[in-house]
Design a protein around this motif. Structure first.
Motif, PDB file in Angstrom:
ATOM      1  N   ASP A   1     -50.726 -21.482  48.467  1.00  0.00           N
ATOM      2  CA  ASP A   1     -50.490 -21.909  49.855  1.00  0.00           C
ATOM      3  C   ASP A   1     -50.883 -23.371  50.036  1.00  0.00           C
ATOM      4  O   ASP A   1     -50.161 -24.165  50.659  1.00  0.00           O
ATOM      5  CB  ASP A   1     -51.287 -21.033  50.825  1.00  0.00           C
ATOM      6  N   ASP A   2     -52.039 -23.726  49.500  1.00  0.00           N
ATOM      7  CA  ASP A   2     -52.506 -25.105  49.641  1.00  0.00           C
ATOM      8  C   ASP A   2     -51.610 -26.055  48.855  1.00  0.00           C
ATOM      9  O   ASP A   2     -51.279 -27.151  49.326  1.00  0.00           O
ATOM     10  CB  ASP A   2     -53.947 -25.218  49.154  1.00  0.00           C
TER      11      ASP A   2
ATOM     12  N   ALA B   1     -43.196 -19.446  47.502  1.00  0.00           N
ATOM     13  CA  ALA B   1     -43.260 -18.150  48.185  1.00  0.00           C
ATOM     14  C   ALA B   1     -42.965 -17.020  47.209  1.00  0.00           C
ATOM     15  O   ALA B   1     -43.601 -15.949  47.262  1.00  0.00           O
ATOM     16  CB  ALA B   1     -42.262 -18.116  49.343  1.00  0.00           C
TER      17      ALA B   1
ATOM     18  N   ARG C   1     -46.018 -16.663  45.043  1.00  0.00           N
ATOM     19  CA  ARG C   1     -47.093 -16.061  45.837  1.00  0.00           C
ATOM     20  C   ARG C   1     -46.899 -14.550  45.931  1.00  0.00           C
ATOM     21  O   ARG C   1     -47.846 -13.777  45.778  1.00  0.00           O
ATOM     22  CB  ARG C   1     -47.091 -16.682  47.229  1.00  0.00           C
TER      23      ARG C   1
ATOM     24  N   ARG D   1     -48.451 -25.641  48.196  1.00  0.00           N
ATOM     25  CA  ARG D   1     -47.210 -25.772  48.982  1.00  0.00           C
ATOM     26  C   ARG D   1     -47.383 -26.807  50.082  1.00  0.00           C
ATOM     27  O   ARG D   1     -46.547 -27.709  50.259  1.00  0.00           O
ATOM     28  CB  ARG D   1     -46.848 -24.416  49.584  1.00  0.00           C
ATOM     29  N   ASP D   2     -48.462 -26.685  50.847  1.00  0.00           N
ATOM     30  CA  ASP D   2     -48.672 -27.597  51.976  1.00  0.00           C
ATOM     31  C   ASP D   2     -48.782 -29.044  51.512  1.00  0.00           C
ATOM     32  O   ASP D   2     -48.241 -29.963  52.149  1.00  0.00           O
ATOM     33  CB  ASP D   2     -49.934 -27.193  52.735  1.00  0.00           C
TER      34      ASP D   2
END
Length: 541
Positions: free
Chosen positions: A127-128, A106, A109, A130-131
């Motif tokens: 984001d991807d 985060a 980002r 992280r997931d």
């Protein structure tokens, strides 16, 4: 009763079939106290390593270099030392592995978004990442692409590169996303596979699984319900190509249909007259030091030999901004998109450009391809003249420049006094003309290639070329839209370059209109007040 949803057409073609949505990634659990910090660090590192290896394997298995390159960049993020050190510090501060990963990513980002420009687009990759790492930490699977057992239309908020790389045109009829833009990774990879695609489509995520939808990737429309239950598609297939590869209007006016490629492998079975954009930066991106002359000669020769007797336009190194290179440190640039990129990197490393031009010339001398060379991000007449002199001194007689900056479009007539052709890059020209990051989904309306102001800039360049009898092409992604291609021809553009999979649809569209009809559509589009009205101009002809 059917419902019409509107978005941004990102890849032409139409398809009808049942819609299925990509699932959501696992959610973070409630935080718990950390009792074994070393164990949690190991847990996080193991998850990051597994994600890195998985994405790298997908890159190695990718069918095209563009997909492979996007995936390799994302895989490298999972191995980033700064990121890993940050995760370890977060664990020592009391965060469990998945929460530490989420917190550190985060922060990264937020830094990318604050940097703005094209760097901000990397936020989606984080984001991807992280997931995927969180899912690994939790021992849970990431949602895979739907597998209903029959062809379907894929619905998603957006597609990560690792998911887009798995799109199988035999199963996925079309793609609809609620986020993204014409030049997002989703759009680029879908176009490479010939999949009709609509991005930035409001209401897409409300479509229930199994609902039959019709996707119009040219107009940016998704019709929900009241459509035939049988899945069907009208996207073109490469193996249906006619023997004659030339593009023509209904009355025989020739428009060269060329390919945008990164290497020779992308030309296998390509139904094109030649290459309109050979992106040479793919050769440079994995080198700590610049590739040597002989390595470059071999790579260029492979493409030239695949196009015997045909036109091949080579773009010199387009680096900087969102395409940094280890051997070309950017330094402290407050806005990389407006800094040392494209031809401007020669200010910092002139020997790199000189070596590349000499390598292109050497490879060209041993092949029959009609090799031409052009520079990216040319802004002034003097830049164009200096580049042309460098190329001609090396034995490359046909030299052009890309028009990606409004200043260059405004001076296109003067630039054509020192070079032999122009190639309009609609992606960057839109970005700089509308002061809008070209990868921002929130600014998709401004970045719509049908914007009349952008058409005016293209028309200016085409008129300059017509006045002196020199070719003016378009190699931006917008050339892949069949309806837009009709307008471009009407504006006076002489060649269109695109992903090979898009060529059949564009060829068919041009064959449906005579030249005067193309010109009439272009004039109505120029006079329109907004992109929607400009699109409607073609349907009225």
């Amino acid at each position: 009763m059917s419902e019409l949803l509107r978005g941004l057409g990102a890849s032409a073609g139409t398809a009808t079939g049942p819609a299925y949505r990509l699932g959501d990634p696992p959610r973070l659990p409630r935080p718990r106290p950390v009792t074994d910090p070393d164990g949690e660090v190991d847990r996080a590192y193991a998850a990051m390593d597994a994600v890195r290896d998985d994405i790298a394997q997908r890159a190695d298995a990718a069918a095209d270099p563009t997909t492979a390159e996007i995936l390799r960049v994302q895989a490298s993020l999972a191995a980033d030392r700064t990121l890993r050190d940050g995760v370890a510090m977060a664990v020592r501060a009391g965060h469990e592995a998945p929460h530490a990963v989420a917190a550190v990513l985060a922060e990264h980002r937020a830094a990318l978004l604050a940097a703005g420009g094209l760097l901000a687009t990397r936020a989606a990759d984080l984001d991807d990442l992280r997931d995927r790492v969180v899912a690994r930490c939790l021992g849970l699977p990431m949602p895979s692409l739907p597998a209903p057992g029959h062809p379907y239309v894929l619905i998603a908020m957006d597609l990560a590169p690792a998911d887009a790389a798995l799109l199988d045109p035999a199963q996925v009829l079309a793609v609809v996303t609620s986020a993204g833009s014409f030049v997002s990774h989703t759009a680029i990879l879908a176009r490479a596979r010939g999949l009709p695609t609509v991005v930035a489509c409001g209401g897409a995520l409300d479509i229930a699984d199994g609902t039959v939808v019709t996707v119009d990737g040219a107009a940016g429309r998704v019709t929900v319900g009241d459509t035939p239950a049988e899945a069907q598609t009208t996207r073109p297939r490469l193996n249906d190509e006619p023997v004659d590869l030339r593009g023509r209007t209904a009355d025989g006016h020739h428009i060269a249909l060329l390919a945008n490629i990164g290497c020779a492998a992308e030309l296998a079975g390509a139904p094109v007259e030649g290459v309109g954009l050979f992106r040479t930066e793919l050769l440079f991106q994995h080198h700590v030091d610049p590739p040597g002359a002989q390595e470059q000669v071999a790579a260029y020769r492979e493409v030239f030999e695949a196009m015997p007797g045909r036109r091949v336009i080579v773009r010199t190194l387009d680096a900087g901004s969102d395409k940094p290179l280890p051997f070309l440190p950017a330094g402290d640039e407050p806005n990389p998109a407006l800094g040392l990129r494209g031809l401007r990197v020669a200010r910092r490393g002139p020997e790199i450009l000189r070596t590349q031009i000499e390598a292109i010339a050497t490879a060209a001398r041993s092949c029959t391809a009609r090799v031409e060379v052009m520079a990216p991000m040319v802004t002034t007449v003097s830049e164009a003249a200096q580049f042309a002199a460098l190329c001609r001194d090396a034995g490359l007689p046909t030299v052009g420049v890309m028009i990606e900056v409004p200043a260059a479009a405004m001076r296109s007539a003067q630039i054509l006094e020192v070079v032999d052709f122009l190639s309009v890059g609609t992606n960057d020209l839109s970005q700089y003309a509308f002061a809008a990051d070209r990868r921002s989904g929130e600014l998709a309306d401004l970045l719509d290639p049908w914007q009349p102001a952008l058409l005016s800039l293209v028309a200016l360049c085409a008129a300059a070329g017509a006045a002196v009898g020199r070719p003016v092409g378009v190699c931006g992604e917008a050339a892949a839209d069949p309806a837009f291609a009709v307008v471009l021809v009407g504006l006076g553009v002489t060649s269109l370059s695109m992903a090979p999979a898009a060529v059949p649809g564009v060829r068919a569209a041009l064959a449906s209109y005579n030249l005067e009809e193309c010109r009439a559509a272009a004039q109505q589009a120029l006079a329109a007040t907004d992109p929607a009205a400009a699109r409607a101009a073609v349907t009225r002809i």
